[in-house]
Design an enzyme around this catalytic site. Structure first.
Site, PDB file in Angstrom:
ATOM      1  N   SER A 142     -32.592 -44.324 -44.364  1.00 16.21           N
ATOM      2  CA  SER A 142     -31.597 -45.396 -44.448  1.00 16.21           C
ATOM      3  C   SER A 142     -31.090 -45.456 -45.891  1.00 16.21           C
ATOM      4  O   SER A 142     -31.718 -44.894 -46.796  1.00 16.21           O
ATOM      5  CB  SER A 142     -32.281 -46.715 -44.082  1.00 16.21           C
ATOM      6  OG  SER A 142     -31.509 -47.827 -44.470  1.00 16.21           O
ATOM      7  N   TYR A 155     -38.415 -53.325 -43.538  1.00 23.50           N
ATOM      8  CA  TYR A 155     -37.553 -52.181 -43.190  1.00 23.50           C
ATOM      9  C   TYR A 155     -37.406 -51.256 -44.395  1.00 23.50           C
ATOM     10  O   TYR A 155     -37.555 -50.037 -44.291  1.00 23.50           O
ATOM     11  CB  TYR A 155     -36.203 -52.720 -42.736  1.00 23.50           C
ATOM     12  CG  TYR A 155     -35.220 -51.683 -42.235  1.00 23.50           C
ATOM     13  CD1 TYR A 155     -35.242 -51.278 -40.908  1.00 23.50           C
ATOM     14  CD2 TYR A 155     -34.272 -51.133 -43.087  1.00 23.50           C
ATOM     15  CE1 TYR A 155     -34.339 -50.328 -40.442  1.00 23.50           C
ATOM     16  CE2 TYR A 155     -33.366 -50.195 -42.635  1.00 23.50           C
ATOM     17  CZ  TYR A 155     -33.397 -49.795 -41.302  1.00 23.50           C
ATOM     18  OH  TYR A 155     -32.492 -48.860 -40.852  1.00 23.50           O
TER      19      TYR A 155
HETATM   20  P1  NDP Z   1     -30.034 -48.740 -32.085  1.00 25.29           P
HETATM   21  O1  NDP Z   1     -30.612 -50.115 -32.005  1.00 25.29           O
HETATM   22  O2  NDP Z   1     -28.839 -48.394 -31.295  1.00 25.29           O
HETATM   23  O3  NDP Z   1     -31.149 -47.649 -31.814  1.00 25.29           O
HETATM   24  C1  NDP Z   1     -32.516 -47.860 -31.975  1.00 25.29           C
HETATM   25  C2  NDP Z   1     -33.204 -46.952 -30.985  1.00 25.29           C
HETATM   26  O4  NDP Z   1     -34.624 -47.022 -31.171  1.00 25.29           O
HETATM   27  C3  NDP Z   1     -32.910 -47.340 -29.559  1.00 25.29           C
HETATM   28  O5  NDP Z   1     -32.591 -46.182 -28.838  1.00 25.29           O
HETATM   29  C4  NDP Z   1     -34.217 -47.953 -29.072  1.00 25.29           C
HETATM   30  O6  NDP Z   1     -34.368 -47.680 -27.694  1.00 25.29           O
HETATM   31  C5  NDP Z   1     -35.238 -47.214 -29.923  1.00 25.29           C
HETATM   32  N1  NDP Z   1     -36.461 -47.980 -30.145  1.00 25.29           N
HETATM   33  C6  NDP Z   1     -36.597 -49.105 -30.905  1.00 25.29           C
HETATM   34  N2  NDP Z   1     -37.873 -49.547 -30.845  1.00 25.29           N
HETATM   35  C7  NDP Z   1     -38.549 -48.689 -30.035  1.00 25.29           C
HETATM   36  C8  NDP Z   1     -39.878 -48.615 -29.572  1.00 25.29           C
HETATM   37  N3  NDP Z   1     -40.799 -49.535 -29.908  1.00 25.29           N
HETATM   38  N4  NDP Z   1     -40.227 -47.608 -28.734  1.00 25.29           N
HETATM   39  C9  NDP Z   1     -39.306 -46.682 -28.376  1.00 25.29           C
HETATM   40  N5  NDP Z   1     -38.027 -46.690 -28.781  1.00 25.29           N
HETATM   41  C10 NDP Z   1     -37.655 -47.688 -29.591  1.00 25.29           C
HETATM   42  O7  NDP Z   1     -29.748 -48.547 -33.641  1.00 25.29           O
HETATM   43  P2  NDP Z   1     -29.257 -47.319 -34.527  1.00 25.29           P
HETATM   44  O8  NDP Z   1     -28.715 -46.225 -33.705  1.00 25.29           O
HETATM   45  O9  NDP Z   1     -28.438 -47.927 -35.569  1.00 25.29           O
HETATM   46  O10 NDP Z   1     -30.632 -46.866 -35.214  1.00 25.29           O
HETATM   47  C11 NDP Z   1     -31.172 -45.568 -35.122  1.00 25.29           C
HETATM   48  C12 NDP Z   1     -31.916 -45.257 -36.403  1.00 25.29           C
HETATM   49  O11 NDP Z   1     -30.999 -45.230 -37.487  1.00 25.29           O
HETATM   50  C13 NDP Z   1     -32.987 -46.296 -36.771  1.00 25.29           C
HETATM   51  O12 NDP Z   1     -34.119 -45.643 -37.312  1.00 25.29           O
HETATM   52  C14 NDP Z   1     -32.292 -47.110 -37.844  1.00 25.29           C
HETATM   53  O13 NDP Z   1     -33.207 -47.715 -38.725  1.00 25.29           O
HETATM   54  C15 NDP Z   1     -31.482 -46.020 -38.538  1.00 25.29           C
HETATM   55  N6  NDP Z   1     -30.387 -46.521 -39.352  1.00 25.29           N
HETATM   56  C16 NDP Z   1     -29.318 -47.145 -38.804  1.00 25.29           C
HETATM   57  C17 NDP Z   1     -28.273 -47.565 -39.616  1.00 25.29           C
HETATM   58  C18 NDP Z   1     -27.051 -48.203 -39.068  1.00 25.29           C
HETATM   59  O14 NDP Z   1     -26.182 -48.607 -39.883  1.00 25.29           O
HETATM   60  N7  NDP Z   1     -26.885 -48.351 -37.773  1.00 25.29           N
HETATM   61  C19 NDP Z   1     -28.313 -47.401 -41.072  1.00 25.29           C
HETATM   62  C20 NDP Z   1     -29.507 -46.744 -41.539  1.00 25.29           C
HETATM   63  C21 NDP Z   1     -30.498 -46.321 -40.703  1.00 25.29           C
HETATM   64  P3  NDP Z   1     -34.867 -48.819 -26.639  1.00 25.29           P
HETATM   65  O15 NDP Z   1     -34.204 -50.088 -27.032  1.00 25.29           O
HETATM   66  O16 NDP Z   1     -34.483 -48.297 -25.296  1.00 25.29           O
HETATM   67  O17 NDP Z   1     -36.344 -48.841 -26.821  1.00 25.29           O
END
Ligand code: NDP
Length: 252
Positions: A142, A155
């Site tokens: 991130s 985070y």
């Molecule tokens: P989303 O919320 O769309 O994606 C998060 C994903 O993680 C979902 O597919 C969710 O699936 C899965 N997830 C969360 N918790 C669990 C769990 N306990 N077990 C299994 N799966 C889990 O957000 P983003 O696409 O934005 O995030 C993806 C990554 O990118 C993350 O690591 C985030 O920190 C990182 N990121 C995002 C940024 C942004 O601006 N969007 C910036 C910097 C980093 P489900 O809900 O089905 O479990």
């Protein structure tokens, strides 16, 4: 030339591949020929993502907070596809609170989701990645791997650690033909940041003001970097943390 980006015959596991950045990367890997397996807790989102990824794709529902989930996931992928070449550790969560207000439970939820489960899955995947001969670990950090903000201490701690853990993997496993790299997304329009924009009304405009590209990122911006890092073209690139941020991290 294009053969260096060809992933035909390789199998990828993408955590959180059912939406947002994870689905963007899964699409990039699939477009280059990889067989993609996604995982997430929400089975409806898993099914919708599989439909977008095509007939070769598969999904295994899993809650990565369960310590038994990572080894089971690896076993499931191997039972389905017989190999695992590319591991994309993308699942993540955030609980937005100032440092003085974070509870032990909230800290554990964020650290276990973003860091400990990533370690467990990577550890479980190691024998298969080694067997591949060109194993790839792609971890999602991130901007908070680099910068601090007042409202995301757990985070930020987890994402900083993801980068250092990635360097350890790179150092330890290069001799096995495995590379490990981190991608550092800027501000990307996903479910995660839609929540943040609701909590912090000024966020949308402040991101635009600081991002030289003058737009929020889109999950499709991650298709290329994932495919590249997974490919033979990136065989000598390991231990890096690559911003995909429209220039956000260039600004003071
Ligand atoms: P989303 O919320 O769309 O994606 C998060 C994903 O993680 C979902 O597919 C969710 O699936 C899965 N997830 C969360 N918790 C669990 C769990 N306990 N077990 C299994 N799966 C889990 O957000 P983003 O696409 O934005 O995030 C993806 C990554 O990118 C993350 O690591 C985030 O920190 C990182 N990121 C995002 C940024 C942004 O601006 N969007 C910036 C910097 C980093 P489900 O809900 O089905 O479990």
């Amino acid at each position: 030339m294009t053969r260096m980006f060809d992933l035909t015959g390789r199998v990828a596991l993408v955590t959180g591949g059912n939406g947002g950045i994870g689905l963007g990367m899964a699409k990039g890997l699939a477009a280059c020929g990889a067989r993609v397996v996604i995982t997430g807790r929400d089975t409806a989102k898993n099914a919708a993502a599989m439909a977008e990824l095509g007939p070769q794709a598969a999904a295994f529902p899993a809650d990565l907070l369960d310590p038994a989930a990572p080894p089971k996931l690896v076993a499931d992928v191997l039972a389905l596809a017989g190999r695992l070449d590319i591991l994309v550790n993308n699942a993540g969560t955030n609980i937005r609170k100032r440092p003085e207000l974070v509870t032990d439970e909230e800290w554990a939820t964020v650290l276990n989701t973003n860091l400990t489960s990533l370690m467990r899955l990577t550890r479980a995947a190691y024998p298969a990645l080694k067997e591949s001969g060109r194993g790839r670990v792609i971890n999602i950090g991130s901007m908070l791997s680099i910068f601090g903000v007042p409202f995301s201490p757990a985070y930020g701690a987890s994402k900083g650690a993801v980068v250092q853990y990635t360097k350890s993997l790179a150092s330890a496993w290069a001799a096995d033909g495995i590379t490990a790299n981190a991608i550092l997304p800027g501000w990307i329009d996903t479910a995660l940041t839609r929540g943040a924009r609701k909590d912090v009304p000024t966020l949308h405009d402040s991101v635009l003001a600081r991002t030289p590209a003058k737009r929020w990122g889109d999950p499709s911006d991650f298709a290329g970097i994932a495919a590249f890092l997974a490919s033979d073209a990136a065989a000598f690139i390991t231990g890096t943390a690559i911003p995909v941020d429209g220039g956000f991290s260039t600004q003071g």
